[in-house]
Design a protein around this motif. Structure first.
Motif, short mmCIF file in Angstrom:
data_model
loop_
_atom_site.label_atom_id
_atom_site.label_comp_id
_atom_site.label_asym_id
_atom_site.label_seq_id
_atom_site.Cartn_x
_atom_site.Cartn_y
_atom_site.Cartn_z
N HIS A 34 -29.42 -68.13 30.71
CA HIS A 34 -29.47 -69.50 30.18
C HIS A 34 -30.79 -69.68 29.43
O HIS A 34 -31.51 -70.66 29.64
N ASP A 43 -25.22 -72.78 36.39
CA ASP A 43 -23.89 -73.38 36.61
C ASP A 43 -23.63 -73.66 38.09
O ASP A 43 -23.30 -74.79 38.46
N HIS A 160 -24.40 -74.55 25.62
CA HIS A 160 -24.85 -73.71 26.73
C HIS A 160 -26.37 -73.68 26.71
O HIS A 160 -26.96 -73.44 25.65
N GLU A 165 -27.23 -79.30 29.17
CA GLU A 165 -27.28 -78.49 30.39
C GLU A 165 -28.70 -78.41 30.95
O GLU A 165 -28.91 -78.46 32.16
ZN LIG Z 1 -24.28 -72.93 32.20
#
Ligand SMILES: [Zn+2]
Length: 273
Positions: A34, A43, A160, A165
């Protein structure tokens, strides 16, 4: 966590099966890069917090989250744990079979990994194809929240390890975020092959080879909290509808019976025109 499967005794799980009306949830995360600033398990870490808050509001048995997923595109970067697509489908099906064997006839997949959208669709079809004696309800990541993001986010290119996020991880795991590593970096899309509207095998890898999307430097914990609480509200609302649902299992039973009896040919008296 309320209703956490691994923390319950055999008596607890039987009691919760009745109280939850036979509904259990399986959270699905991923382990993949990430960017330089977020943990590999962003996640599952965000999803854990979301599911915990959901389970406080609505009684439900919470299976241990599956941290692994299909993350092939991320295998170019350090840290990914990729599960091959066929094996992943088999594993999720096996877990659902086991939950159903314990009397939970409504199994809710809660996806936290954006790349699971294909699995989310195909898995439901597979459960119907195989005539399972239980219903699967699959909730995609951040369900239908596109319009909501416009009210909270400062940037439009999301996906992403992006502004959205990064904000969520800042809200739930602030000590794991390293904003100082971003240096205001903007991640722009590469050029995918010009074959639209065809979708291709290299959609993601041609656009986002480094993985992050857009302007994660614009993230704040405050924005993240707004998104997380909206996501929780949507899950709670969905869970309540699922508990009331009488349609899915009935139609699945009818469909399976019809297929066993010869399906279409039988229905049309052995003749197809
Ligand atoms: Zn993610």
């Amino acid at each position: 966590m309320q209703g956490e499967w691994i923390a319950m005794s055999e008596r607890d799980v039987a009691a919760l099966r009745r109280r939850s009306k036979g509904v259990t949830v399986l959270p699905l995360g991923s382990i993949e890069s990430h960017g330089p600033h977020l943990p590999l398990g962003s996640d599952p870490l965000v999803l854990r917090s979301v599911v915990r808050r959901m389970a406080e509001q609505e009684p439900v048995a919470v299976l241990p989250e599956l941290p692994y997923s299909f993350v092939l595109e991320a295998t170019r970067r350090p840290g990914a744990i990729h599960i091959e697509s066929g094996l992943l489908m088999d594993l999720v099906e096996n877990i659902c079979d086991e939950a159903a064997r314990n009397g939970f006839r409504k199994i809710v997949l809660i996806h936290g990994h954006g790349g699971n959208v294909a699995l989310h669709w195909m898995f439901c079809k597979r459960i119907l194809e195989r005539g399972k004696p239980y219903a699967v309800y699959s909730i995609p990541p951040l369900p239908d929240m596109g319009e909501f993001f416009k009210t909270v986010m400062d940037t439009e290119v999301l996906g992403h390890a992006c502004e959205m996020e990064t904000s969520m991880v800042m809200a739930v795991e602030p000590t794991l975020v390293r904003m100082d590593r971003l240096h205001g970096r903007v991640y722009r899309s590469g050029r995918p092959p010009d074959v639209g509207p065809a979708f291709t095998t290299v959609e993601w890898v041609s656009r986002w080879p480094e993985m992050p999307v857009g302007e994660p430097a614009c993230a704040t914990a405050d924005k993240g909290e707004k998104i997380v609480s909206e996501w929780v509200d949507r899950l709670v609302a969905s869970l309540r509808k699922i508990k009331r649902d009488r349609v899915v299992l009935r139609v699945m039973r009818e469909f399976a019976a019809e297929r066993r009896q010869g399906g279409t040919l039988k229905r049309y008296g052995g003749r197809l025109r």
